[in-house]
Design a protein around this motif. Structure first.
Motif, PDB file in Angstrom:
ATOM      1  N   ALA A 109      -2.199   3.997   6.163  1.00  0.00           N
ATOM      2  CA  ALA A 109      -2.313   2.776   5.355  1.00  0.00           C
ATOM      3  C   ALA A 109      -1.128   2.618   4.420  1.00  0.00           C
ATOM      4  CB  ALA A 109      -3.615   2.807   4.552  1.00  0.00           C
ATOM      5  N   ALA A 110      -0.606   3.742   3.953  1.00  0.00           N
ATOM      6  CA  ALA A 110       0.548   3.706   3.049  1.00  0.00           C
ATOM      7  C   ALA A 110       1.867   3.552   3.797  1.00  0.00           C
ATOM      8  CB  ALA A 110       0.589   4.979   2.206  1.00  0.00           C
ATOM      9  N   GLY A 151       0.777  -1.229   0.000  1.00  0.00           N
ATOM     10  CA  GLY A 151       0.000   0.000   0.000  1.00  0.00           C
ATOM     11  C   GLY A 151       0.809   1.279   0.000  1.00  0.00           C
ATOM     12  N   SER A 152       2.124   1.208  -0.265  1.00  0.00           N
ATOM     13  CA  SER A 152       2.914   2.424  -0.101  1.00  0.00           C
ATOM     14  C   SER A 152       3.267   3.103  -1.416  1.00  0.00           C
ATOM     15  CB  SER A 152       4.204   2.106   0.665  1.00  0.00           C
ATOM     16  OG  SER A 152       5.007   1.234  -0.078  1.00  0.00           O
ATOM     17  N   ALA A 195      -5.523   8.848   7.556  1.00  0.00           N
ATOM     18  CA  ALA A 195      -5.862   7.434   7.383  1.00  0.00           C
ATOM     19  C   ALA A 195      -5.164   6.861   6.158  1.00  0.00           C
ATOM     20  CB  ALA A 195      -7.374   7.262   7.273  1.00  0.00           C
ATOM     21  N   ARG A 196      -5.129   7.631   5.070  1.00  0.00           N
ATOM     22  CA  ARG A 196      -4.446   7.157   3.859  1.00  0.00           C
ATOM     23  C   ARG A 196      -2.939   7.049   4.079  1.00  0.00           C
ATOM     24  NH1 ARG A 196      -7.187  11.195   1.004  1.00  0.00           N
ATOM     25  NH2 ARG A 196      -5.283  11.881  -0.052  1.00  0.00           N
ATOM     26  N   LEU A 197      -2.377   8.022   4.795  1.00  0.00           N
ATOM     27  CA  LEU A 197      -0.938   7.998   5.046  1.00  0.00           C
ATOM     28  C   LEU A 197      -0.548   6.854   5.976  1.00  0.00           C
ATOM     29  CD1 LEU A 197      -0.264  11.827   5.447  1.00  0.00           C
ATOM     30  CD2 LEU A 197       0.274  10.392   3.472  1.00  0.00           C
ATOM     31  N   LYS A 251      -9.100  11.946   7.151  1.00  0.00           N
ATOM     32  CA  LYS A 251      -9.095  11.104   5.951  1.00  0.00           C
ATOM     33  C   LYS A 251      -7.686  11.025   5.349  1.00  0.00           C
ATOM     34  CE  LYS A 251     -13.930  11.846   4.618  1.00  0.00           C
ATOM     35  NZ  LYS A 251     -14.847  12.420   3.603  1.00  0.00           N
ATOM     36  N   ILE A 252      -7.013  12.159   5.313  1.00  0.00           N
ATOM     37  CA  ILE A 252      -5.645  12.167   4.775  1.00  0.00           C
ATOM     38  C   ILE A 252      -4.737  11.307   5.640  1.00  0.00           C
ATOM     39  CG2 ILE A 252      -3.602  13.620   4.434  1.00  0.00           C
ATOM     40  CD1 ILE A 252      -5.539  15.870   3.596  1.00  0.00           C
ATOM     41  N   THR A 256      -2.565  16.377   0.791  1.00  0.00           N
ATOM     42  CA  THR A 256      -1.789  15.287   1.372  1.00  0.00           C
ATOM     43  C   THR A 256      -0.319  15.676   1.468  1.00  0.00           C
ATOM     44  OG1 THR A 256      -3.329  13.673   0.466  1.00  0.00           O
ATOM     45  CG2 THR A 256      -1.166  12.859   1.136  1.00  0.00           C
ATOM     46  N   LEU A 293      -0.956   9.442  -3.631  1.00  0.00           N
ATOM     47  CA  LEU A 293      -1.052  10.245  -2.417  1.00  0.00           C
ATOM     48  C   LEU A 293      -0.567  11.676  -2.624  1.00  0.00           C
ATOM     49  CD1 LEU A 293       0.355   7.597   0.056  1.00  0.00           C
ATOM     50  CD2 LEU A 293      -2.026   8.305  -0.153  1.00  0.00           C
TER      51      LEU A 293
END
Length: 383
Positions: A68-69, A18-19, A64-66, A61-62, A29, A24
């Motif tokens: 996960a990555a 996921g990175s 959470a994505r970071l 939200k940002i 972000t 992103l």
């Protein structure tokens, strides 16, 4: 020398699950990532919302994505301010690596830099632009870059290679143009040749003065003056590199100060660089510093910059004369010092400024600080 195919280690996976960074890199972000990079003690979601002007929901939200990555990590709780203690977020330095290179006339420095900007590996080889034919130099440089990449952890995102090289050069095309005293390098496609050796790793090329300026980045207008075996300038205007119409701005050393002066390696006579080098050949550092100071004052009067930053091994070896002579020239020639105060300082990056700034060419897009030809902030397999 290039590593033969038979001896090249098999490619390893370099991207944690996921990175992939390409998904992103929207503005918000990148802004959050940039703030986390600068926050040495970490930051909370609420602090990020305040600093960015984004809503708490958007920041969540940002983040959470970071998370996960695997670009950021939660690192305990911060002190309570009366309510529930806030979770501290930190950038994960090992989430990405870049190589920064200084390619000088007689020496090459190669650094491996993590996402936070910390140097993880450093190597210097006594070979540069003047020591071997261009193709051979590229082979030696590629070998040094591979050695640096081996110092990155297994599974690391390898984002690319940035090279700071003496000019003149075309940043957009990655081609050198008549570098003084180096005729074999005229029109040589350095970026393309190195990228072919290191494929699929992306490669970016810029003037050494520009990359060193990036290592001294500050808000507003900065003129960076670099004196090693040549003399040039890097210009950070409104915080961004100014490269000019043909991406070759900053040939500071080739302003003519004496019409009948000594010949310069560029083909002209009486250039500031030639006059300074001639003074150093006579062991007259004070005169070299005074001449450079005249040029620096000219530059300040032309561009009205906020600050001057000095670097390069000639200045760093004996900085006092250059600092004092420039300060004196500015005091004598600026009309109102209380109105036009221009401080002079040494680069905070020290002797490695060119290579550190070259790595920043690769890292900058991850943090929303621009992108140029040859840059892709994507993880790749090791070359």
């Amino acid at each position: 020398m290039s590593t033969p195919p038979s001896s090249t280690p098999p490619p390893r996976s370099t991207a944690p699950a996921g990175s992939n960074l390409t998904g992103l890199r929207d503005h918000n972000t990148a802004l959050v990532l940039s703030l986390l990079r600068e926050a040495s003690r970490g930051s909370s979601r609420a602090e990020l919302a305040t600093a960015t002007g984004l809503t708490p929901q958007a920041v969540s939200k940002i983040v959470a994505r970071l998370l996960a990555a695997e670009l950021v990590a939660e690192d305990g709780r911060g002190p309570s301010t009366g309510g529930k203690p806030r979770t501290v977020l930190r950038l994960r330095p090992d989430a990405g690596f870049a190589v920064g290179v200084e390619l000088d006339r007689r020496e090459t420095t190669v650094l491996l830099v993590d996402l936070s900007g910390e140097v993880r590996h450093r190597a210097t080889m006594p070979t540069g632009l003047a020591d071997a034919p261009p193709r051979r130099t590229v082979e030696l440089l590629a070998t040094a870059v591979r050695e640096a990449l081996r110092a990155a952890p297994d599974g690391a995102n390898l984002l690319g290679v940035g090279v700071g090289c003496r000019g003149p050069l075309d940043h957009a095309a990655g081609v050198l143009h008549r570098p003084a005293g180096l005729p074999a390098w005229d029109r040589f496609p350095l970026r393309e040749a190195l990228a072919a050796e290191l494929a699929p790793l992306p490669v970016h090329l810029d003037k050494d003065t520009n990359t060193a300026a990036l290592a001294s980045a500050a808000p507003g207008q900065t003129a960076y003056l670099h004196f090693a075996d040549g003399l040039g300038a890097g210009l950070l205007l409104d915080g961004a590199l100014y490269r000019g119409a043909r991406t070759n701005a900053g040939e500071f050393g080739h302003q003519v100060l004496q019409l009948d002066g000594p010949p310069c390696r560029c083909g002209a006579r009486g250039c500031l660089e030639a006059l300074c080098l001639a003074a150093l050949d006579r062991d007259d550092t004070r005169t070299a510093a005074r001449l450079l100071a005249v040029g620096a004052a000219n530059l300040v009067q032309l561009l009205d910059v906020d600050r001057l930053v000095l670097g390069g091994r000639t200045i760093l070896a004996a900085p006092e004369p250059y600092l004092s002579e420039i300060a004196e020239q500015l005091a004598d020639r600026l009309p109102d010092r209380s109105w036009q105060h221009v401080p002079v300082s040494l680069t905070p990056a020290g002797p490695a400024a060119v290579a550190i700034g070259a790595a920043e060419l690769v890292l900058a897009p991850v943090f929303g600080r621009g992108q140029g030809p040859g840059l892709r902030a994507e993880p790749v397999s090791r070359p």
